[in-house]
Scaffold this motif. Structure first.
Motif, PDB file in Angstrom:
ATOM      1  N   THR A 169      -5.386   5.695  -0.465  1.00 47.14           N
ATOM      2  CA  THR A 169      -4.545   4.522  -0.209  1.00 47.14           C
ATOM      3  C   THR A 169      -3.898   4.622   1.171  1.00 47.14           C
ATOM      4  OG1 THR A 169      -4.150   4.225  -2.574  1.00 47.14           O
ATOM      5  CG2 THR A 169      -2.596   3.166  -1.067  1.00 47.14           C
ATOM      6  N   LEU A 170      -3.410   5.806   1.526  1.00 44.56           N
ATOM      7  CA  LEU A 170      -2.800   5.987   2.845  1.00 44.56           C
ATOM      8  C   LEU A 170      -3.832   5.804   3.959  1.00 44.56           C
ATOM      9  CD1 LEU A 170      -0.434   9.004   2.121  1.00 44.56           C
ATOM     10  CD2 LEU A 170       0.216   6.613   2.490  1.00 44.56           C
ATOM     11  N   LYS A 171      -5.043   6.299   3.735  1.00 43.67           N
ATOM     12  CA  LYS A 171      -6.098   6.105   4.732  1.00 43.67           C
ATOM     13  C   LYS A 171      -6.457   4.629   4.861  1.00 43.67           C
ATOM     14  CE  LYS A 171      -8.023  10.738   4.441  1.00 43.67           C
ATOM     15  NZ  LYS A 171      -9.147  11.585   4.035  1.00 43.67           N
ATOM     16  N   GLN A 172      -6.445   3.925   3.740  1.00 41.07           N
ATOM     17  CA  GLN A 172      -6.713   2.483   3.780  1.00 41.07           C
ATOM     18  C   GLN A 172      -5.630   1.764   4.591  1.00 41.07           C
ATOM     19  OE1 GLN A 172      -6.812   0.639  -0.068  1.00 41.07           O
ATOM     20  NE2 GLN A 172      -7.988  -1.088   0.689  1.00 41.07           N
ATOM     21  N   LEU A 215       0.831  -1.204   0.000  1.00 40.25           N
ATOM     22  CA  LEU A 215       0.000   0.000   0.000  1.00 40.25           C
ATOM     23  C   LEU A 215       0.867   1.256   0.000  1.00 40.25           C
ATOM     24  CD1 LEU A 215      -2.791  -1.097   2.489  1.00 40.25           C
ATOM     25  CD2 LEU A 215      -3.059  -0.677   0.035  1.00 40.25           C
ATOM     26  N   TRP A 216       1.960   1.205   0.747  1.00 37.39           N
ATOM     27  CA  TRP A 216       2.860   2.361   0.784  1.00 37.39           C
ATOM     28  C   TRP A 216       3.472   2.611  -0.597  1.00 37.39           C
ATOM     29  CZ3 TRP A 216       3.564   6.303   3.903  1.00 37.39           C
ATOM     30  CH2 TRP A 216       4.671   7.121   3.696  1.00 37.39           C
ATOM     31  N   VAL A 217       3.938   1.552  -1.248  1.00 37.09           N
ATOM     32  CA  VAL A 217       4.528   1.691  -2.584  1.00 37.09           C
ATOM     33  C   VAL A 217       3.486   2.220  -3.566  1.00 37.09           C
ATOM     34  CG1 VAL A 217       5.521   0.404  -4.530  1.00 37.09           C
ATOM     35  CG2 VAL A 217       6.307  -0.058  -2.224  1.00 37.09           C
ATOM     36  N   ALA A 218       2.259   1.702  -3.465  1.00 34.09           N
ATOM     37  CA  ALA A 218       1.192   2.186  -4.350  1.00 34.09           C
ATOM     38  C   ALA A 218       0.931   3.672  -4.116  1.00 34.09           C
ATOM     39  CB  ALA A 218      -0.080   1.376  -4.125  1.00 34.09           C
ATOM     40  N   SER A 219       0.932   4.090  -2.861  1.00 33.68           N
ATOM     41  CA  SER A 219       0.696   5.516  -2.575  1.00 33.68           C
ATOM     42  C   SER A 219       1.821   6.375  -3.153  1.00 33.68           C
ATOM     43  CB  SER A 219       0.544   5.758  -1.071  1.00 33.68           C
ATOM     44  OG  SER A 219       1.786   5.696  -0.400  1.00 33.68           O
ATOM     45  N   GLN A 220       3.031   5.869  -3.125  1.00 34.81           N
ATOM     46  CA  GLN A 220       4.157   6.617  -3.694  1.00 34.81           C
ATOM     47  C   GLN A 220       4.024   6.727  -5.210  1.00 34.81           C
ATOM     48  OE1 GLN A 220       6.485   8.173  -1.543  1.00 34.81           O
ATOM     49  NE2 GLN A 220       4.777   7.498  -0.292  1.00 34.81           N
ATOM     50  N   ALA A 221       3.568   5.645  -5.835  1.00 34.67           N
ATOM     51  CA  ALA A 221       3.342   5.676  -7.287  1.00 34.67           C
ATOM     52  C   ALA A 221       2.237   6.674  -7.627  1.00 34.67           C
ATOM     53  CB  ALA A 221       2.978   4.274  -7.788  1.00 34.67           C
ATOM     54  N   GLN A 222       1.177   6.670  -6.834  1.00 32.01           N
ATOM     55  CA  GLN A 222       0.096   7.623  -7.065  1.00 32.01           C
ATOM     56  C   GLN A 222       0.599   9.055  -6.916  1.00 32.01           C
ATOM     57  OE1 GLN A 222      -2.365   5.787  -4.114  1.00 32.01           O
ATOM     58  NE2 GLN A 222      -3.710   4.839  -5.640  1.00 32.01           N
ATOM     59  N   GLU A 223       1.448   9.277  -5.944  1.00 30.89           N
ATOM     60  CA  GLU A 223       2.020  10.612  -5.764  1.00 30.89           C
ATOM     61  C   GLU A 223       2.856  11.005  -6.981  1.00 30.89           C
ATOM     62  OE1 GLU A 223       4.240  13.174  -2.315  1.00 30.89           O
ATOM     63  OE2 GLU A 223       4.784  11.064  -2.484  1.00 30.89           O
ATOM     64  N   MET A 224       3.665  10.081  -7.471  1.00 32.28           N
ATOM     65  CA  MET A 224       4.512  10.370  -8.632  1.00 32.28           C
ATOM     66  C   MET A 224       3.679  10.716  -9.864  1.00 32.28           C
ATOM     67  SD  MET A 224       7.599  10.270  -7.607  1.00 32.28           S
ATOM     68  CE  MET A 224       8.512  10.240  -9.130  1.00 32.28           C
ATOM     69  N   GLU A 225       2.489  10.132  -9.959  1.00 31.23           N
ATOM     70  CA  GLU A 225       1.609  10.400 -11.097  1.00 31.23           C
ATOM     71  C   GLU A 225       0.684  11.600 -10.848  1.00 31.23           C
ATOM     72  OE1 GLU A 225       0.974   6.691 -13.824  1.00 31.23           O
ATOM     73  OE2 GLU A 225      -0.184   6.464 -11.966  1.00 31.23           O
ATOM     74  N   GLY A 226       0.830  12.228  -9.696  1.00 37.08           N
ATOM     75  CA  GLY A 226       0.010  13.387  -9.394  1.00 37.08           C
ATOM     76  C   GLY A 226      -1.415  13.046  -8.987  1.00 37.08           C
ATOM     77  N   GLN A 227      -1.646  11.816  -8.601  1.00 30.34           N
ATOM     78  CA  GLN A 227      -2.974  11.370  -8.179  1.00 30.34           C
ATOM     79  C   GLN A 227      -3.094  11.520  -6.664  1.00 30.34           C
ATOM     80  OE1 GLN A 227      -3.966   7.460  -9.600  1.00 30.34           O
ATOM     81  NE2 GLN A 227      -2.823   7.765 -11.485  1.00 30.34           N
ATOM     82  N   LEU A 228      -3.128  12.757  -6.214  1.00 29.80           N
ATOM     83  CA  LEU A 228      -3.073  13.016  -4.775  1.00 29.80           C
ATOM     84  C   LEU A 228      -4.305  12.511  -4.029  1.00 29.80           C
ATOM     85  CD1 LEU A 228      -1.346  16.503  -4.641  1.00 29.80           C
ATOM     86  CD2 LEU A 228      -0.339  14.222  -4.486  1.00 29.80           C
ATOM     87  N   GLU A 229      -5.475  12.613  -4.620  1.00 31.46           N
ATOM     88  CA  GLU A 229      -6.674  12.107  -3.941  1.00 31.46           C
ATOM     89  C   GLU A 229      -6.618  10.584  -3.806  1.00 31.46           C
ATOM     90  OE1 GLU A 229      -8.891  13.954  -2.261  1.00 31.46           O
ATOM     91  OE2 GLU A 229      -7.547  15.578  -2.844  1.00 31.46           O
ATOM     92  N   ALA A 230      -6.164   9.911  -4.855  1.00 28.80           N
ATOM     93  CA  ALA A 230      -6.010   8.458  -4.790  1.00 28.80           C
ATOM     94  C   ALA A 230      -4.959   8.085  -3.741  1.00 28.80           C
ATOM     95  CB  ALA A 230      -5.626   7.899  -6.160  1.00 28.80           C
TER      96      ALA A 230
END
Length: 127
Positions: A98-101, A79-94
């Protein structure tokens, strides 16, 4: 939680060996889809995909990790890695979702503290 298309993500080498070729990648993806990969191998796949900026494969690997190994300690790291990928893609809400999950399902894990700090830094409400 990880709604991201991965059509272009199967062509990367996802095996541990640097000399892995396209066919190896497809075999590993098929193994992932069959649900027979260990949680550790799936996390390794997600980390490798992240390092190669193949974020679609990160999301897919973490989804399978969540589905097939929900009680595994690797889920938190995934989940942490996924949140980092989302951040890199600018998907801050996603990323926030993920972090809340991560925090909701693993509140006592040390990475939940990191998730809380990250969310606070983004100005997100944290329970």
């Amino acid at each position: 939680f990880l709604a991201k298309s991965i059509e272009d993500s199967v062509a990367i080498p996802i095996d541990e060996k640097p000399e892995a070729n396209y066919d190896d990648s497809l075999e590993r993806l098929e193994e992932l889809e069959s649900g027979t990969m260990s949680s550790r191998a799936i996390l390794r796949m997600a980390n490798t995909a992240y390092s190669k900026k193949r974020y679609g494969l990160v999301y897919r690997a973490v989804e399978f990790l969540w589905k097939h190994h929900p009680e595994s300690s690797e889920v938190v790291q995934g989940l942490w890695v996924a949140s980092q990928a989302q951040e890199m893609e600018g998907q801050l809400e996603a990323m926030k979702g993920t972090l809340k999950q991560l925090m909701t399902h693993h509140p006592n894990h040390p990475m939940a503290t990191s998730a809380r700090q990250k969310l606070r830094g983004l100005g997100a409400a944290v329970n």
